[in-house]
Design an enzyme around this catalytic site. Sequence first.
Site, mmCIF file in Angstrom:
data_model
loop_
_atom_site.group_PDB
_atom_site.id
_atom_site.type_symbol
_atom_site.label_atom_id
_atom_site.label_comp_id
_atom_site.label_asym_id
_atom_site.label_seq_id
_atom_site.Cartn_x
_atom_site.Cartn_y
_atom_site.Cartn_z
ATOM 1 N N TYR A 61 72.848 -15.781 17.327
ATOM 2 C CA TYR A 61 71.784 -16.758 17.546
ATOM 3 C C TYR A 61 72.378 -18.160 17.692
ATOM 4 C CZ TYR A 61 66.924 -18.322 17.314
ATOM 5 O OH TYR A 61 65.695 -18.836 17.604
ATOM 6 N N VAL A 163 55.062 -12.679 21.278
ATOM 7 C CA VAL A 163 54.713 -13.819 22.129
ATOM 8 C C VAL A 163 53.734 -13.370 23.215
ATOM 9 C CG1 VAL A 163 55.588 -15.473 23.832
ATOM 10 C CG2 VAL A 163 56.849 -15.093 21.712
ATOM 11 N N ARG A 185 56.241 3.619 30.259
ATOM 12 C CA ARG A 185 56.397 4.429 29.045
ATOM 13 C C ARG A 185 55.323 5.517 29.084
ATOM 14 N NH1 ARG A 185 56.008 -0.300 25.067
ATOM 15 N NH2 ARG A 185 56.564 -1.499 26.886
ATOM 16 N N PHE A 277 62.312 -22.477 26.916
ATOM 17 C CA PHE A 277 61.577 -23.018 25.774
ATOM 18 C C PHE A 277 62.072 -22.378 24.493
ATOM 19 C CE2 PHE A 277 58.174 -23.102 22.646
ATOM 20 C CZ PHE A 277 58.004 -24.476 22.569
ATOM 21 N N LYS A 337 55.244 -4.939 14.575
ATOM 22 C CA LYS A 337 56.130 -5.915 13.939
ATOM 23 C C LYS A 337 56.271 -5.550 12.457
ATOM 24 C CE LYS A 337 56.114 -10.170 15.316
ATOM 25 N NZ LYS A 337 57.541 -10.343 15.677
#
Lengths: 342, 342
Positions: A61, A163, A185, A277, A337
């Site tokens: 990162y 997102v 998929r 961004f 998530k």
Amino acid sequence: MANSLVNIQRSVSCEIQNSWDFLVDRLDDVDLHPMGAKDVLVKILAAPINPSDINMIQGTYAILPDLPATGGNEGVAQVIEVGSQVTSLKTGDWVIPKDAGLGTWRTAAVLSEDDVISLPNDIPLLAAATLGVNPCTAYRMLCDFEDLKPGDSVIQNAANSGVGQAVIQIAAARGLNTINVVRDRPEFTQLSDRLKVIGATHVIKEETLRRPEMKELFKTCPKPKLALNGVGGKSATELLRHLQVGGSMVTYGGMAKQPVTVPVSALIFKDVKVRGFWVTQWKRDHSHDGSAFRDMLDELCSLIRQKKLTAPVCTEVNLQEYRRALDAAMQPYTSAKQVLIM
Amino acid sequence: MANSLVNIQRSVSCEIQNSWDFLVDRLDDVDLHPMGAKDVLVKILAAPINPSDINMIQGTYAILPDLPATGGNEGVAQVIEVGSQVTSLKTGDWVIPKDAGLGTWRTAAVLSEDDVISLPNDIPLLAAATLGVNPCTAYRMLCDFEDLKPGDSVIQNAANSGVGQAVIQIAAARGLNTINVVRDRPEFTQLSDRLKVIGATHVIKEETLRRPEMKELFKTCPKPKLALNGVGGKSATELLRHLQVGGSMVTYGGMAKQPVTVPVSALIFKDVKVRGFWVTQWKRDHSHDGSAFRDMLDELCSLIRQKKLTAPVCTEVNLQEYRRALDAAMQPYTSAKQVLIM
């Protein structure tokens, strides 16, 4: 008082040790820092595992904390106690981090008042825990690059990501059309239906981008002014092809681990603008002017209360089970998530 | 009067016939159109062969006229006669085209007053003939993308091209540093010296972009806010690497015939902006507000009079020898611009 806190409360944190080259994590008991006058003691309630957290653990990162470090950059916490000079927060408030790097995968923390921003506690816990990164990224990308009016279109890949789902919902609330691209998929139809329920105008497979069906689609939907790219590689180039003259493509992720390739003619003759961004940078750039962040959170919370913005599908995992959650978060095609519950 | 003009003057034009697939050109006698009240009769004095002219002949350009067509998009002409309602031009004025597609490779033309814009005739003929495309491209790219202040840096590839040389000179006149990248060649030192004479701060070979020497260079010269790309492919990616955080790369050409490849991390974490520029579109976008074009031409002519901006090295070729000029213009590593003299 600060000392007694250290004694009465110990923090359990998922800590990353040693080298960034591979994941060396463990659950540790860590003493809390003593509290200062401008500090707050918080109990972390829930903290998600985002792709950028994994990248941080893997050392790939853009920002890496000194090691050993506590993992996690996002989450919601409740204020348990405030220092004598704290003015913006009170006991019971919900807070989220203002910046990345806070280390949210732990049960409690002593933080500076300035490290967090309050959130109304009348929204669902999982929505609060996942508000600071993905919905903020979606919100800013829809606001800051093109002047979008109701009826305009936005195209995006990775439409099923955190997102992506926030983009669909915020865009729908504003009357914008979204063209949502997902990888093919087996359960494409179910996924498409689910995204349409939350507001997607169109859901298409990557390969459709190269097919004549797109012409049909653009008979009823204007060409997009804005393309949002979380993938890179071919997928990004295909998004560009459908952009309006003068439109912008904003890259916020690179799941395909391939660069963005832009035909010279698209730049010169179609005047496409290729941008990036990073919500962490946005927060840092606006840290001295808290009102922009505040206004965004207020608007997002209002959408949440109106049920126009919901948390993505989440799997709640107890902090003790963090390793299972990390494994699950690293699987491809993960729809849910992973959220650590403390 | 219009009829008599047709009789007394015939235009010799280098005309492109038939298919765009390959070059089918010939020199023809063509009758001039009869003159209308808002038309002007001009004698073309000089017209360059630009790369975009070649692309147009090859049918690979973004705009293609109906065939058969007269080649050439740029050049300077002198007004010989004006229609009764012409107000902005008088006999003897120098003019250049306002837009691409005028067909300048001919000896004379009857044009609408609105198709051309006047130019002072106290500048050198070759400077006037080559002013409308390359120096205007350079000027706009230096003005319209980043707020550059004296001491700031600009990096560019194709630094020896017509645009590249104009960038060097206009930037030098504004106190900007230029880092100029050229392909390696036997006469690199002479080329470097020549570019430094016209104002280049640094002249480097493409491979130097990947070498530690760049660190040395950036000890005395700030990292560029603006990168200008006339090449594409690897060369463009290398320019990007040296851009300041938040800087812009503007693509105006693609000599390498390869797309611009942008690392995802440069977009997200370095916030580089990848844009394109096409002077023809700029002129069209500003055709209803003549003052921006006028102001630019005035400033460029002022630089020319001060000898801060000169035409690129040109080879003057009689229109009759147009085929030799086209051949020469299509050679790689051509330093001299071919200019047809009528």
